[in-house]
Design a protein around this motif. Structure first.
Motif, PDB file in Angstrom:
ATOM      1  N   TRP A  78       5.066  13.774   4.920  1.00 23.62           N
ATOM      2  CA  TRP A  78       6.129  13.931   4.016  1.00 23.62           C
ATOM      3  C   TRP A  78       7.472  14.138   4.700  1.00 23.62           C
ATOM      4  N   LEU A  79       7.855  14.583   5.868  1.00 23.17           N
ATOM      5  CA  LEU A  79       9.168  14.683   6.205  1.00 23.17           C
ATOM      6  C   LEU A  79       9.735  13.225   6.484  1.00 23.17           C
ATOM      7  N   PRO A  80       9.023  12.581   7.122  1.00 23.63           N
ATOM      8  CA  PRO A  80       9.619  11.105   7.427  1.00 23.63           C
ATOM      9  C   PRO A  80       9.767  10.347   5.971  1.00 23.63           C
ATOM     10  N   HIS A  81       8.910  10.496   5.081  1.00 21.83           N
ATOM     11  CA  HIS A  81       9.072   9.877   3.534  1.00 21.83           C
ATOM     12  C   HIS A  81      10.441  10.550   2.793  1.00 21.83           C
ATOM     13  N   TRP A  82      10.594  11.734   2.974  1.00 22.57           N
ATOM     14  CA  TRP A  82      11.798  12.507   2.327  1.00 22.57           C
ATOM     15  C   TRP A  82      12.954  11.933   3.086  1.00 22.57           C
ATOM     16  N   HIS A  83      12.807  11.686   4.040  1.00 22.73           N
ATOM     17  CA  HIS A  83      14.271  11.307   5.041  1.00 22.73           C
ATOM     18  C   HIS A  83      14.295   9.756   5.225  1.00 22.73           C
ATOM     19  N   ARG A  84      13.404   9.144   4.282  1.00 23.60           N
ATOM     20  CA  ARG A  84      13.787   7.472   3.978  1.00 23.60           C
ATOM     21  C   ARG A  84      15.241   7.577   3.003  1.00 23.60           C
ATOM     22  N   CYS A  85      15.460   8.591   2.409  1.00 22.73           N
ATOM     23  CA  CYS A  85      16.746   8.486   1.740  1.00 22.73           C
ATOM     24  C   CYS A  85      17.898   8.776   2.490  1.00 22.73           C
ATOM     25  N   SER A  86      18.816   7.981   2.385  1.00 25.20           N
ATOM     26  CA  SER A  86      20.024   7.830   3.380  1.00 25.20           C
ATOM     27  C   SER A  86      20.877   9.124   3.384  1.00 25.20           C
ATOM     28  N   GLY A  87      20.883   9.642   2.102  1.00 21.59           N
ATOM     29  CA  GLY A  87      21.628  10.787   1.892  1.00 21.59           C
ATOM     30  C   GLY A  87      20.964  12.178   2.567  1.00 21.59           C
ATOM     31  N   SER A 137      -0.503   9.305  -7.310  1.00 22.38           N
ATOM     32  CA  SER A 137      -0.885  10.736  -7.110  1.00 22.38           C
ATOM     33  C   SER A 137       0.018  11.321  -6.137  1.00 22.38           C
ATOM     34  N   CYS A 138       0.458  10.180  -4.842  1.00 24.72           N
ATOM     35  CA  CYS A 138       1.516  10.742  -4.019  1.00 24.72           C
ATOM     36  C   CYS A 138       3.137  10.978  -4.749  1.00 24.72           C
ATOM     37  N   ASN A 139       3.191  10.380  -5.944  1.00 23.71           N
ATOM     38  CA  ASN A 139       4.374  10.426  -6.592  1.00 23.71           C
ATOM     39  C   ASN A 139       4.437  11.701  -7.451  1.00 23.71           C
ATOM     40  N   THR A 140       3.376  12.469  -7.531  1.00 20.77           N
ATOM     41  CA  THR A 140       3.237  13.665  -8.172  1.00 20.77           C
ATOM     42  C   THR A 140       2.937  14.898  -7.584  1.00 20.77           C
ATOM     43  N   GLN A 141       2.871  14.310  -6.056  1.00 18.85           N
ATOM     44  CA  GLN A 141       2.222  15.540  -5.173  1.00 18.85           C
ATOM     45  C   GLN A 141       3.413  16.445  -4.809  1.00 18.85           C
ATOM     46  N   GLU A 142       4.514  16.086  -4.878  1.00 13.99           N
ATOM     47  CA  GLU A 142       5.744  16.987  -4.621  1.00 13.99           C
ATOM     48  C   GLU A 142       6.199  17.780  -5.701  1.00 13.99           C
ATOM     49  N   ARG A 143       5.967  17.600  -7.002  1.00 14.39           N
ATOM     50  CA  ARG A 143       6.176  18.590  -8.132  1.00 14.39           C
ATOM     51  C   ARG A 143       5.584  19.860  -8.173  1.00 14.39           C
ATOM     52  N   PRO A 144       6.198  20.654  -8.456  1.00 13.16           N
ATOM     53  CA  PRO A 144       5.656  21.947  -8.753  1.00 13.16           C
ATOM     54  C   PRO A 144       5.064  22.115 -10.138  1.00 13.16           C
ATOM     55  N   ILE A 169       0.773  -1.045   0.087  1.00  6.83           N
ATOM     56  CA  ILE A 169       0.027   0.034   0.054  1.00  6.83           C
ATOM     57  C   ILE A 169       0.640   1.288   0.007  1.00  6.83           C
ATOM     58  N   CYS A 170       0.407   2.267  -0.423  1.00  4.55           N
ATOM     59  CA  CYS A 170       1.312   3.508  -0.693  1.00  4.55           C
ATOM     60  C   CYS A 170       1.841   3.912   0.760  1.00  4.55           C
ATOM     61  N   ALA A 171       3.139   4.274   0.696  1.00  2.81           N
ATOM     62  CA  ALA A 171       3.492   4.484   2.207  1.00  2.81           C
ATOM     63  C   ALA A 171       3.607   5.943   2.512  1.00  2.81           C
ATOM     64  N   VAL A 172       2.887   6.796   1.764  1.00  3.19           N
ATOM     65  CA  VAL A 172       2.542   8.091   2.278  1.00  3.19           C
ATOM     66  C   VAL A 172       1.146   8.283   2.406  1.00  3.19           C
ATOM     67  N   CYS A 173       0.208   8.109   1.584  1.00  4.51           N
ATOM     68  CA  CYS A 173      -1.237   8.353   2.003  1.00  4.51           C
ATOM     69  C   CYS A 173      -1.718   7.075   2.808  1.00  4.51           C
ATOM     70  N   GLY A 229       0.204  26.434  -4.383  1.00  4.21           N
ATOM     71  CA  GLY A 229      -0.348  26.160  -3.000  1.00  4.21           C
ATOM     72  C   GLY A 229      -0.360  24.914  -2.480  1.00  4.21           C
ATOM     73  N   HIS A 230       0.025  23.974  -3.323  1.00  2.00           N
ATOM     74  CA  HIS A 230       0.131  22.641  -2.687  1.00  2.00           C
ATOM     75  C   HIS A 230       1.256  22.332  -1.897  1.00  2.00           C
ATOM     76  N   TYR A 231       2.279  23.218  -1.717  1.00  2.00           N
ATOM     77  CA  TYR A 231       3.391  23.157  -0.617  1.00  2.00           C
ATOM     78  C   TYR A 231       2.817  23.227   0.600  1.00  2.00           C
ATOM     79  N   THR A 232       1.646  24.075   0.823  1.00  2.00           N
ATOM     80  CA  THR A 232       0.859  24.148   1.881  1.00  2.00           C
ATOM     81  C   THR A 232       0.598  22.520   2.626  1.00  2.00           C
ATOM     82  N   ARG A 233       0.397  21.806   1.815  1.00  2.00           N
ATOM     83  CA  ARG A 233       0.262  20.429   2.226  1.00  2.00           C
ATOM     84  C   ARG A 233       1.724  19.714   2.526  1.00  2.00           C
ATOM     85  N   LEU A 234       2.729  19.819   1.747  1.00  2.00           N
ATOM     86  CA  LEU A 234       3.827  19.372   1.853  1.00  2.00           C
ATOM     87  C   LEU A 234       4.530  19.821   3.203  1.00  2.00           C
TER      88      LEU A 234
END
Length: 442
Positions: free
Chosen positions: A307-316, A275-282, A247-251, A294-299
């Motif tokens: 979103w913060l835990p999701h972005w920080h799944r990247c080791s870098g 849907s979530c894969n495109t959410q962060e694109r401008p 299941i989607c790891a974000v929503c 305006g969608h950055y209000t959600r992010l």
């Protein structure tokens, strides 16, 4: 002769014509526009054993002697209830094409698989050929009524659909894929609805699908792909089927369809839905320029805990306690520079934020001392505001670390420079490619 359906009738089998009438009546007030005759009009085909309605797959049945096809009235009503609960924000759009590369032919029987290509194939036809083609619906939805076409220069255009509609079509495509896989394998269970091979004999002699058979639920993602490089994992055989089992790891509501990964460091983040894969694109992007929509209000505000835990799944990103450069630039403009954004008085509505925020940068994250973020205001009504701030990359990163520690202490606690295992010695430069399906900047 028109079919009659008794309002609030029982849950027995009804003819396809009656199902069309029932669907039209139940979804007349839906926010998602529906197509007429979804059970009998192209591309629906009862002989496949199913018809798609919104995000559901409704099984079809036929009499033992090969007579007329029928569906369960209860299934149609359940699909209508689910569709009527969907809200549509026509400003929250997801780009669905066209994407670079030739359209591929279908290799698997089905009515909705690769639905983006179905739409692209119609819209790329000349007007004369399009008029000759039979109009088609997608999962009972009239997608043309919510399609948004945008022009980008002389010869470029793109198509978008509301995010909620994209979620419905992706969910229907997932249900169809599981159904077809079960049919091809000849055994096993599917998620929604049950396999057509499990049927029961109705009292009138017709074959009715047993809707209460066991189902296989999607798995929650628990970091099984942590620390793996996308360039390696994406080439492994069977990885797409494995992703579809999560299941989607974000929503955590829709089935996963793609592997989201950090384009700056190359690490897999998690399996997510389209849907979530495109959410962060401008909504507006050049090689080093982002419109802070305006969608950055959600992010960064309402759904920041996702979103913060999701972005920080990247080791870098986790080791550097920061975000990829485009994300960090958007955060700097949207959050760190929010107090600097001027407002204008607008009649009785009080004061409104000035213009549209935009952030650009010079240099890249490989040379942080020379990288500079510039936050500007476009389309100021009075024409008086332009550059709001110029923030060096290192200062922006420090501001983000402080904000992260206050906003998400658990995420900040897992980050830090002491966690450098398998981290590339040099991050790759950020290069935008907005004509590609992946939008490489993100």
């Amino acid at each position: 002769m028109s079919e009659r359906v008794i309002p609030g009738g029982g849950g027995g089998l009804i003819s396809l014509g009656a199902a069309d009438a029932l669907w039209a009546g139940l979804t007349a007030g839906s926010a998602v526009p529906t197509a007429s005759a979804p059970f009998t009009c192209f591309p629906a085909d009862a002989r496949l054993g199913y018809v798609l309605l919104g995000g559901r797959l409704v099984a079809t049945a036929t009499a033992a002697d090969g007579g007329r096809w029928s569906v369960s009235e209860a299934d149609v009503r359940r699909a209508a209830v689910e569709l009527n609960a969907v809200e549509v924000d026509r400003r929250d759009l997801v780009r669905i094409g066209p994407f670079r590369g030739a359209l591929k032919q279908e290799h698997q029987e089905g009515t909705l698989l690769r639905w983006r290509q179905h739409i692209a194939r119609e819209l790329q036809e000349p007007a004369r050929g399009r008029a000759a083609r039979r109009p088609f619906h997608l999962a009972g939805l009239d997608w043309r009524r919510v399609l948004v076409e945008q022009s980008h220069g002389r010869d470029m255009r793109s198509w978008s659909l509301p995010r909620s509609v994209v979620r419905l079509l992706d969910a229907a495509g997932h249900a169809e894929r599981k159904w077809l896989q079960a049919v091809q394998q000849g055994s096993g269970t599917v998620m929604e609805p049950p396999s057509p091979r499990r049927q029961t004999q109705a009292a009138d002699g017709r074959q009715a699908t047993n809707t209460d058979c066991p189902t296989t639920a999607l798995r929650l993602y628990n970091g099984e792909l942590k620390g793996q490089l996308y360039s390696v994992l994406s080439r492994k055989p069977g990885i797409s089927g494995k992703v579809a089992g999560w299941i989607c790891a974000v929503c955590r509501t829709a089935p996963a369809t793609v592997l989201d990964h950090c384009h700056e460091h190359g690490y897999v983040r998690a399996p997510v839905c389209h849907s979530c894969n495109t959410q962060e694109r401008p909504d507006h992007l050049y090689s080093n320029d982002i419109r802070v929509a305006g969608h950055y209000t959600r992010l960064f505000d309402t759904h920041v805990a996702d979103w913060l835990p999701h972005w920080h799944r990247c080791s870098g990103c986790r080791a550097r306690t920061t975000l990829p450069l485009p994300h960090l630039a958007a955060w700097t403009a949207h959050t760190a520079c929010r107090p600097l954004r001027p407002t204008h008085r607008r009649g009785s509505r009080g004061r409104t934020p000035c213009g549209v925020l935009r952030v650009s940068w010079t240099g890249n994250q490989n040379a942080p001392r020379s990288c500079l973020l510039t936050v500007t205001v476009d389309f100021c009504p009075a024409g008086e505001h332009h550059v709001l701030a110029r923030v060096p990359y290192q200062e922006a990163a420090e501001r983000f670390r402080s904000w992260l520690a206050q906003t998400a202490p658990a995420v900040a606690a897992e980050a830090g420079p002491d966690r450098l295992d398998d981290l590339p010695a040099r991050s790759r430069p950020v290069i935008a490619d907005t004509s590609g399906e992946g939008l490489a900047l993100f």
